[in-house]
Design an enzyme around this catalytic site. Structure first.
Site, mmCIF file in Angstrom:
data_model
loop_
_atom_site.group_PDB
_atom_site.id
_atom_site.type_symbol
_atom_site.label_atom_id
_atom_site.label_comp_id
_atom_site.label_asym_id
_atom_site.label_seq_id
_atom_site.Cartn_x
_atom_site.Cartn_y
_atom_site.Cartn_z
ATOM 1 N N MET A 146 -42.716 69.150 27.805
ATOM 2 C CA MET A 146 -43.649 69.868 27.013
ATOM 3 C C MET A 146 -43.109 71.380 26.897
ATOM 4 O O MET A 146 -44.030 72.301 26.575
ATOM 5 C CB MET A 146 -45.116 69.539 27.541
ATOM 6 C CG MET A 146 -45.822 68.496 27.351
ATOM 7 S SD MET A 146 -47.506 68.549 27.461
ATOM 8 C CE MET A 146 -47.873 69.278 29.203
ATOM 9 N N HIS A 178 -37.560 70.527 35.503
ATOM 10 C CA HIS A 178 -36.927 70.190 34.178
ATOM 11 C C HIS A 178 -35.571 69.948 34.203
ATOM 12 O O HIS A 178 -34.762 69.006 33.549
ATOM 13 C CB HIS A 178 -37.472 70.924 33.095
ATOM 14 C CG HIS A 178 -39.072 70.744 32.844
ATOM 15 N ND1 HIS A 178 -39.718 72.201 32.775
ATOM 16 C CD2 HIS A 178 -39.977 70.044 32.278
ATOM 17 C CE1 HIS A 178 -40.871 71.828 32.681
ATOM 18 N NE2 HIS A 178 -41.120 70.863 32.391
ATOM 19 N N GLN A 202 -40.805 62.756 39.472
ATOM 20 C CA GLN A 202 -41.641 62.167 40.465
ATOM 21 C C GLN A 202 -43.151 62.886 40.637
ATOM 22 O O GLN A 202 -44.202 62.407 41.040
ATOM 23 C CB GLN A 202 -40.921 62.066 41.733
ATOM 24 C CG GLN A 202 -41.775 61.011 42.714
ATOM 25 C CD GLN A 202 -42.015 59.735 42.455
ATOM 26 O OE1 GLN A 202 -41.100 58.786 42.101
ATOM 27 N NE2 GLN A 202 -43.409 59.406 42.252
ATOM 28 N N ARG A 214 -47.375 75.168 34.630
ATOM 29 C CA ARG A 214 -48.553 75.723 34.807
ATOM 30 C C ARG A 214 -48.756 76.778 36.049
ATOM 31 O O ARG A 214 -50.011 77.571 36.159
ATOM 32 C CB ARG A 214 -50.020 74.547 35.169
ATOM 33 C CG ARG A 214 -50.174 73.999 33.753
ATOM 34 C CD ARG A 214 -51.469 72.914 33.772
ATOM 35 N NE ARG A 214 -51.880 72.575 32.663
ATOM 36 C CZ ARG A 214 -51.672 71.248 32.389
ATOM 37 N NH1 ARG A 214 -50.754 70.351 33.127
ATOM 38 N NH2 ARG A 214 -52.013 70.648 30.776
HETATM 39 P P1 AMP Z 1 -43.876 68.418 31.426
HETATM 40 O O1 AMP Z 1 -43.272 69.608 30.645
HETATM 41 O O2 AMP Z 1 -44.980 69.110 32.492
HETATM 42 O O3 AMP Z 1 -44.687 67.355 30.705
HETATM 43 O O4 AMP Z 1 -42.937 67.676 32.272
HETATM 44 C C1 AMP Z 1 -41.691 66.905 31.768
HETATM 45 C C2 AMP Z 1 -40.952 66.203 32.679
HETATM 46 O O5 AMP Z 1 -40.703 66.993 33.811
HETATM 47 C C3 AMP Z 1 -42.003 65.213 33.510
HETATM 48 O O6 AMP Z 1 -41.255 64.094 33.558
HETATM 49 C C4 AMP Z 1 -42.254 65.924 34.882
HETATM 50 O O7 AMP Z 1 -42.683 65.008 35.688
HETATM 51 C C5 AMP Z 1 -41.059 66.452 34.994
HETATM 52 N N1 AMP Z 1 -41.618 67.649 35.989
HETATM 53 C C6 AMP Z 1 -42.386 68.571 36.015
HETATM 54 N N2 AMP Z 1 -42.391 69.245 37.067
HETATM 55 C C7 AMP Z 1 -41.590 68.972 37.886
HETATM 56 C C8 AMP Z 1 -40.795 69.322 39.146
HETATM 57 N N3 AMP Z 1 -41.332 70.190 39.860
HETATM 58 N N4 AMP Z 1 -39.734 68.640 39.653
HETATM 59 C C9 AMP Z 1 -39.247 67.588 38.780
HETATM 60 N N5 AMP Z 1 -39.533 67.210 37.778
HETATM 61 C C10 AMP Z 1 -40.675 67.968 37.124
#
Ligand code: AMP
Length: 312
Positions: free
Chosen positions: A55, A62, A174, A213
């Site tokens: 997102m 990421h 994860q 966040r």
């Molecule tokens: P989001 O942008 O929050 O929807 O996350 C996109 C992807 O990044 C999802 O697969 C999340 O699980 C992964 N992600 C978010 N935060 C972390 C983190 N701290 N370590 C590894 N992967 C992450």
């Protein structure tokens, strides 16, 4: 250093249109396939397209998924889409950080060829889709209980992205353990031809899991939020006794005044249902908490196998 290794990676192509993305990916597959067959003589292998759905508001977590995607395939697509379908009323859809320029700049040094950044209108031209993927009972627990409809919206957009990109594999973090569980189940239930890869959670030096966040947190809240991962570490240390693990986590999280625990549960990795006290085997501790007005989630694996019997 060879001249080839000094070549600067080119900035990703940022594409908002589904048809254009498909066109570019067809071309990229053909190019990659020609390059592979030139290098490898007659031993042809189709190039693999790997998707990293996000997102945006990209951070090192990421980027670690992108690095994994590059190991897994030939053509990496990072999608950046704040999916309205997975946000409930009163959630942070409007205020969710949108930082496309900075995100593209963060991806440029990695040599990612494609960023897919569609508008909501491109993804949902007729408004919210009438057809949805439903996450079932496991989608109503934990995150799903706190955010009704969230996982149906998430699975629906992930299925759409898989179909749009035509990816061979996709990488998830994860950190969002229930999301990973549900995506894997969707892929199995619907026979989607996509390999799901899971990358470990990237953390700050304090242990706090990186999250888009986290930027909502004040400095004091950020410090307080460290209690969440500290609680999970204490739980890991208290395993294999499930009760002791839960008590250890509560002992740390509940004493941090800035953290308001929403749930803390130990689940079976295959069913995602809570385990009972007598359970022996692999498990996962999930936690969600408010720190100020920001809702954070985290998890760790727990080894609840009995310790080996002592040989006297
Ligand atoms: P989001 O942008 O929050 O929807 O996350 C996109 C992807 O990044 C999802 O697969 C999340 O699980 C992964 N992600 C978010 N935060 C972390 C983190 N701290 N370590 C590894 N992967 C992450």
């Amino acid at each position: 250093m060879s001249a080839e290794s000094q070549v600067e990676p080119t900035a990703p192509q940022v594409i908002g249109s589904i048809s254009e993305l498909r066109q570019r990916l067809t071309e990229a597959r053909l190019q990659a396939s020609a390059a592979t067959s030139r290098r490898a003589g007659d031993t042809r292998r189709s190039p693999r397209v790997v998707l990293v759905p996000t997102m945006g508001a990209l951070h090192a977590g990421h980027l670690s998924l992108v690095a994994r995607a590059q190991e897994l395939g030939d053509i990496v697509v990072v999608s950046i889409f704040v999916n309205p379908l997975q946000f409930g009323a009163g959630e942070d859809l409007d205020s969710y950080p949108r930082t496309l320029q900075a995100d593209v700049a963060a991806l440029a040094p990695l040599g990612v060829p494609f960023v897919f950044a569609p508008t909501a209108l491109e993804m949902y031209p007729n408004g919210p889709t009438a057809t949805r993927v439903t996450a079932g009972d496991a989608g109503t627990l934990y995150e799903g209980a706190a955010r009704p409809g969230h996982f149906d919206g998430m699975l629906t957009v992930v299925a759409k992205l898989f179909n749009i990109v035509g990816c061979d594999a996709a990488v998830f973090g994860q950190k969002d353990a229930q999301q990973v569980f549900l995506v894997r189940r969707m892929v199995a239930d619907l026979n989607l031809p996509v390999e799901i890869e899971v990358a470990p959670t990237v953390r700050e030096s304090t242990g706090l899991a990186l999250s888009s966040r986290n930027q909502y947190l004040t400095e004091a809240e950020k410090l307080g939020a460290g209690a969440i991962s500290a609680g999970l570490r204490a739980a890991e240390a208290a395993a294999p006794n499930a009760r002791a693990a839960v008590a250890a986590a509560h002992g740390i999280i509940d004493t941090q005044p800035l953290v308001k625990l929403e749930y803390l549960v130990v689940v079976h990795p295959q069913s995602f249902l809570p385990v009972d006290d007598g359970y022996r085997g692999a498990a996962r501790m999930l936690v969600a908490a408010y720190v100020g007005t920001t809702r954070l989630i985290d998890n760790v694996p727990l080894d609840l196998n009995s310790p080996p019997a002592r040989v006297s």
